[in-house]
Motif scaffolding. Structure first.
Motif, short mmCIF file in Angstrom:
data_model
loop_
_atom_site.label_atom_id
_atom_site.label_comp_id
_atom_site.label_asym_id
_atom_site.label_seq_id
_atom_site.Cartn_x
_atom_site.Cartn_y
_atom_site.Cartn_z
N GLU A 38 -68.60 69.08 -28.47
CA GLU A 38 -68.02 69.78 -27.33
C GLU A 38 -67.39 68.78 -26.38
O GLU A 38 -67.92 67.69 -26.15
CB GLU A 38 -69.08 70.59 -26.60
CG GLU A 38 -68.58 71.29 -25.34
CD GLU A 38 -69.66 72.08 -24.63
OE1 GLU A 38 -69.56 72.24 -23.39
OE2 GLU A 38 -70.61 72.53 -25.30
N LEU A 76 -65.13 73.55 -28.06
CA LEU A 76 -66.31 73.19 -28.84
C LEU A 76 -66.19 73.69 -30.27
O LEU A 76 -65.44 74.62 -30.56
CB LEU A 76 -67.57 73.73 -28.17
CG LEU A 76 -67.61 75.22 -27.86
CD1 LEU A 76 -68.42 75.97 -28.90
CD2 LEU A 76 -68.20 75.44 -26.45
N THR A 77 -66.93 73.04 -31.13
CA THR A 77 -66.95 73.43 -32.53
C THR A 77 -68.36 73.35 -33.06
O THR A 77 -69.18 72.54 -32.60
CB THR A 77 -66.02 72.52 -33.38
OG1 THR A 77 -65.98 73.01 -34.73
CG2 THR A 77 -66.53 71.09 -33.41
N GLY A 78 -68.63 74.18 -34.03
CA GLY A 78 -69.87 74.11 -34.79
C GLY A 78 -69.53 74.40 -36.24
O GLY A 78 -68.80 75.36 -36.52
N THR A 85 -74.78 67.73 -29.06
CA THR A 85 -75.82 68.72 -29.31
C THR A 85 -75.52 69.95 -28.47
O THR A 85 -75.09 69.83 -27.32
CB THR A 85 -77.21 68.18 -28.95
OG1 THR A 85 -77.22 67.74 -27.59
CG2 THR A 85 -77.58 67.01 -29.86
N PRO A 86 -75.74 71.15 -29.00
CA PRO A 86 -75.41 72.36 -28.25
C PRO A 86 -76.34 72.55 -27.06
O PRO A 86 -77.54 72.29 -27.16
CB PRO A 86 -75.59 73.48 -29.28
CG PRO A 86 -76.54 72.91 -30.28
CD PRO A 86 -76.26 71.44 -30.34
N TYR A 117 -72.21 69.81 -34.31
CA TYR A 117 -71.74 70.43 -33.08
C TYR A 117 -71.07 69.35 -32.23
O TYR A 117 -71.59 68.24 -32.09
CB TYR A 117 -72.91 71.03 -32.30
CG TYR A 117 -72.51 71.68 -30.99
CD1 TYR A 117 -72.13 73.01 -30.93
CD2 TYR A 117 -72.50 70.93 -29.80
CE1 TYR A 117 -71.77 73.60 -29.73
CE2 TYR A 117 -72.13 71.52 -28.61
CZ TYR A 117 -71.76 72.85 -28.56
OH TYR A 117 -71.40 73.42 -27.38
N ARG A 163 -76.26 78.09 -24.74
CA ARG A 163 -75.04 78.47 -25.43
C ARG A 163 -75.01 79.96 -25.72
O ARG A 163 -75.99 80.53 -26.20
CB ARG A 163 -74.92 77.69 -26.75
CG ARG A 163 -73.53 77.84 -27.38
CD ARG A 163 -73.42 77.01 -28.64
NE ARG A 163 -74.10 77.67 -29.74
CZ ARG A 163 -74.14 77.16 -30.99
NH1 ARG A 163 -73.59 76.01 -31.23
NH2 ARG A 163 -74.77 77.81 -31.95
#
Length: 251
Positions: A6, A112-114, A232-233, A4, A237
């Motif tokens: 962001e 953001l990406t995951g 870290t998310p 993750y 979220r």
């Protein structure tokens, strides 16, 4: 555990969307890829693309992916979901999936990406992924996101940002090398006569301080840095049901 990253980018949503969805612009700022090219497809179908990473001067590892972008959400949020895979025998990544999310937020966009993937090569591949590839991918993603931020916010092109990073890394390395060499200069201090004892005490402190500054000082404003991104998310979220549906359509 998935990766993750962001960041917050002060810029327009449409501009950021273009910088990330256009393969010609995407490959300029994303350190993970040296090539990204769209593959032929019918109108209205999910976009298919080929990606490649040059791991050595004469070795390129390639794979393919498919993505689907959502441009209309009631809250202004956009999401791009994707799946990817590589059949290259030297690619540690066999297949994976992930998303990009664009959330308007005040004077900019939370970008953001995951994503997660399955490594190949059995137990050895799992260990190599956990110790080497996964930390490297997390760093490269965050570093690339900050390079994108500099491009959108400050007009620092990806090529200039990379040059700034290399120059700053070289200077920091030289400072550390010179300071480490200085820590071993004990005998020349005797030439200072009555000041030798004082300098023998001060020099190690000053050289250690120089090493600490070189290693831990925040990068310059125009130099990309992974540490500026959230890794870290946040616990609050928001889930994206449409994202999950898009991934199912792509599978």
């Amino acid at each position: 555990m998935g990766l993750y990253v962001e960041t917050h980018i002060r810029g327009g949503l449409d501009e950021l969307w273009a910088h990330t969805q256009d393969p010609a612009l995407h490959r300029r700022w994303d350190f993970r890829f040296s090539e990204i090219d769209l593959l032929p497809g019918a109108e209205g179908e999910p976009r298919r693309f080929r990606y490649a990473t040059r791991v050595l001067p004469f070795l390129t590892v390639a794979g393919t992916g498919v993505s689907a972008g959502e441009k209309t959400r009631p809250d202004g949020t956009r999401t791009s979901a994707l799946r990817f895979s590589s059949g290259h025998p030297l690619s540690l990544i066999a297949e994976g999936s992930g998303y990009w999310r664009y959330v308007p937020d005040g004077d900019g966009v939370r970008f953001l990406t995951g994503y997660d993937y399955r490594p190949r090569w059995g137990a050895f591949g799992g260990l190599a992924d956990r110790l080497v590839l996964r930390p490297l991918m997390g760093w490269a993603t965050a570093w690339s996101f900050d390079r994108l931020r500099l491009w959108v916010e400050r007009g620092v092109t990806p090529e200039r940002a990379l040059a700034n990073w290399c120059a700053e890394l070289a200077v920091r390395s030289l400072v550390v090398a010179a300071a480490c060499a200085g820590l071993g200069l004990g005998s020349p201090l005797r030439l200072l006569g009555p000041f030798a004892a004082a300098m023998a005490y001060l020099c190690p402190l000053l050289l250690t301080l120089a090493i600490s500054v070189a290693l831990f000082k925040a990068p310059l404003a125009a130099t990309p840095a992974a540490r500026r991104c959230l890794r870290t998310p946040p616990t609050t979220r928001v889930r994206a049901p449409r994202l999950l549906a898009a991934l199912e359509r792509l599978s």
